[in-house]
Write a protein that holds these residues in place. Structure first.
Motif, short mmCIF file in Angstrom:
data_model
loop_
_atom_site.label_atom_id
_atom_site.label_comp_id
_atom_site.label_asym_id
_atom_site.label_seq_id
_atom_site.Cartn_x
_atom_site.Cartn_y
_atom_site.Cartn_z
N LEU A 19 0.82 -1.21 0.00
CA LEU A 19 0.00 0.00 0.00
C LEU A 19 0.86 1.26 0.00
O LEU A 19 0.55 2.23 -0.70
CB LEU A 19 -0.92 0.00 1.22
N ARG A 20 1.93 1.23 0.78
CA ARG A 20 2.82 2.40 0.81
C ARG A 20 3.40 2.66 -0.58
O ARG A 20 3.43 3.80 -1.05
CB ARG A 20 3.95 2.19 1.82
N GLY A 21 3.86 1.60 -1.24
CA GLY A 21 4.43 1.76 -2.57
C GLY A 21 3.40 2.22 -3.58
O GLY A 21 3.66 3.10 -4.42
N MET A 22 2.19 1.66 -3.51
CA MET A 22 1.13 2.01 -4.44
C MET A 22 0.69 3.46 -4.25
O MET A 22 0.60 4.24 -5.20
CB MET A 22 -0.06 1.08 -4.23
N LEU A 23 0.41 3.83 -3.00
CA LEU A 23 -0.04 5.19 -2.72
C LEU A 23 1.04 6.22 -3.02
O LEU A 23 0.75 7.35 -3.40
CB LEU A 23 -0.49 5.30 -1.26
N GLY A 24 2.29 5.79 -2.87
CA GLY A 24 3.41 6.70 -3.12
C GLY A 24 3.59 7.08 -4.58
O GLY A 24 4.36 8.00 -4.89
N THR A 25 2.88 6.41 -5.49
CA THR A 25 2.97 6.76 -6.90
C THR A 25 2.13 8.00 -7.23
O THR A 25 2.24 8.54 -8.33
CB THR A 25 2.48 5.59 -7.80
N GLN A 26 1.30 8.43 -6.28
CA GLN A 26 0.41 9.57 -6.51
C GLN A 26 0.98 10.82 -5.85
O GLN A 26 1.22 10.84 -4.64
CB GLN A 26 -0.98 9.28 -5.94
N PRO A 27 1.21 11.87 -6.63
CA PRO A 27 1.84 13.07 -6.06
C PRO A 27 1.01 13.77 -4.99
O PRO A 27 1.57 14.53 -4.18
CB PRO A 27 2.02 13.97 -7.29
N ASP A 28 -0.30 13.52 -4.98
CA ASP A 28 -1.15 14.20 -4.00
C ASP A 28 -1.43 13.35 -2.77
O ASP A 28 -2.24 13.72 -1.92
CB ASP A 28 -2.48 14.61 -4.64
N LEU A 29 -0.78 12.18 -2.67
CA LEU A 29 -0.95 11.30 -1.51
C LEU A 29 0.40 10.99 -0.89
O LEU A 29 1.36 10.70 -1.59
CB LEU A 29 -1.62 9.98 -1.93
N VAL A 30 0.48 11.06 0.43
CA VAL A 30 1.73 10.72 1.12
C VAL A 30 1.42 9.92 2.38
O VAL A 30 0.56 10.30 3.17
CB VAL A 30 2.54 11.98 1.48
N VAL A 31 2.08 8.78 2.53
CA VAL A 31 1.93 7.95 3.72
C VAL A 31 2.87 8.48 4.79
O VAL A 31 4.09 8.44 4.63
CB VAL A 31 2.24 6.47 3.42
N VAL A 32 2.30 8.99 5.88
CA VAL A 32 3.10 9.60 6.94
C VAL A 32 3.33 8.66 8.11
O VAL A 32 4.06 8.99 9.05
CB VAL A 32 2.45 10.91 7.44
N GLY A 33 2.70 7.47 8.06
CA GLY A 33 2.89 6.52 9.14
C GLY A 33 2.18 5.22 8.85
O GLY A 33 1.33 5.14 7.97
N GLU A 34 2.58 4.18 9.58
CA GLU A 34 1.91 2.90 9.45
C GLU A 34 1.92 2.19 10.80
O GLU A 34 2.72 2.53 11.68
CB GLU A 34 2.58 2.04 8.38
N ALA A 35 1.02 1.23 10.95
CA ALA A 35 0.89 0.53 12.22
C ALA A 35 0.46 -0.91 11.96
O ALA A 35 -0.21 -1.21 10.98
CB ALA A 35 -0.13 1.22 13.11
N ALA A 36 0.88 -1.81 12.88
CA ALA A 36 0.58 -3.23 12.74
C ALA A 36 -0.47 -3.71 13.72
O ALA A 36 -0.85 -4.88 13.71
CB ALA A 36 1.87 -4.04 12.92
N SER A 37 -0.95 -2.81 14.58
CA SER A 37 -1.95 -3.20 15.57
C SER A 37 -2.80 -1.98 15.92
O SER A 37 -2.45 -0.84 15.59
CB SER A 37 -1.28 -3.72 16.85
N GLY A 38 -3.91 -2.23 16.60
CA GLY A 38 -4.75 -1.13 17.01
C GLY A 38 -4.05 -0.19 17.97
O GLY A 38 -4.15 1.03 17.83
N THR A 39 -3.33 -0.74 18.91
CA THR A 39 -2.61 0.09 19.88
C THR A 39 -1.58 0.98 19.20
O THR A 39 -1.47 2.18 19.48
CB THR A 39 -1.91 -0.80 20.93
N GLU A 40 -0.83 0.38 18.27
CA GLU A 40 0.16 1.16 17.53
C GLU A 40 -0.50 2.22 16.66
O GLU A 40 0.00 3.33 16.52
CB GLU A 40 1.01 0.23 16.66
N ALA A 41 -1.65 1.87 16.09
CA ALA A 41 -2.36 2.83 15.24
C ALA A 41 -2.76 4.08 16.03
O ALA A 41 -2.63 5.20 15.54
CB ALA A 41 -3.61 2.17 14.65
N LEU A 42 -3.23 3.89 17.25
CA LEU A 42 -3.62 5.04 18.08
C LEU A 42 -2.44 5.96 18.34
O LEU A 42 -2.56 7.18 18.28
CB LEU A 42 -4.21 4.54 19.40
N THR A 43 -1.27 5.37 18.59
CA THR A 43 -0.08 6.17 18.85
C THR A 43 0.37 6.91 17.60
O THR A 43 0.68 8.11 17.64
CB THR A 43 1.07 5.26 19.33
N VAL A 44 0.40 6.20 16.47
CA VAL A 44 0.86 6.80 15.21
C VAL A 44 -0.07 7.91 14.76
O VAL A 44 0.38 8.98 14.34
CB VAL A 44 1.00 5.73 14.11
#
Length: 212
Positions: A19-44
């Motif tokens: 997903l990061r690689g795919m979304l990164g092909t679009q100039p108007d989209l930038v992935v600023v973080g990722e998470a592997a769990s709900g707890t990590e998602a809340l922090t990120v």
């Protein structure tokens, strides 16, 4: 144009990388973080304040509707877009009711995913066809259907919202003002006993107010 800021949440590293690689092909989209769990998602999410969170549902807790509620409690301005392999009613309904702006499946073509992310950021409801079909057949009214009575204009507004139209687009289509659209939406929310656009669409399908 400032790129839309995204956080990707999925417990599979390969999916996140893809997903990061795919979304990164679009100039108007930038992935600023990722998470592997709900707890990590809340922090990120708290640290990055993204515009859109693209999240799976089934992963280490908290997950599903609980995670969506917590994310929106922490950062009320974000839009949560579900991207998962599961489209059963036990997954879809809690996610929509928790406040997800949209619900897509992982076999969604990349161009449709890009459009969905942009639409979600604008506050437009995005539903996979199978999810919309499920909502059509899953009618479980909280009260008798006859008690949910929308006017002809309210039905027109709600049908356009279900198609993903913005208030401006709805106003232009119906030749009314945006303020009038907002007023109709407030009346619709009150009648369906829901807080927002996505919940209104889901409730309308469940109660048979929209025929699809």
């Amino acid at each position: 144009m400032t790129p839309l800021r995204l956080v990707v949440v999925d417990d599979h590293p390969v999916v996140r990388d893809g997903l990061r690689g795919m979304l990164g092909t679009q100039p108007d989209l930038v992935v600023v973080g990722e998470a592997a769990s709900g707890t990590e998602a809340l922090t990120v999410v708290a640290a990055t304040r993204p515009d859109v969170v693209l999240t799976d549902l089934r992963m280490p807790e908290p997950s599903g509707g609980t995670l969506i509620r917590l994310l929106m409690d922490r950062v009320p301005t974000i839009r949560v877009l579900v991207l998962t392999t599961h489209d059963t009613d036990s997954d879809v309904l809690p996610a929509i009711e928790a406040g997800a702006i949209g619900y897509l499946l992982k076999d969604t073509p990349r161009e449709e995913l890009f459009r969905a992310v942009r639409a979600a950021a604008r506050g437009q409801t995005v539903l996979a066809p199978s999810v919309a079909a499920l909502l059509l057949t899953r009618i479980r009214p909280h009260r008798p259907l006859t008690e949910v009575r929308l006017s002809a204009r309210e039905r027109e507004v709600l049908a356009l919202v279900a198609e993903g139209k913005t208030n401006r687009e709805t106003a232009a289509r119906l030749y009314i003002s945006e303020a009038t659209v907002k007023t109709h939406l407030l009346h619709i929310y009150a009648k369906l006993e829901v807080p927002d656009r996505a919940s209104a669409v889901a409730a309308a399908y469940r109660r048979g107010v929209l025929d699809g």
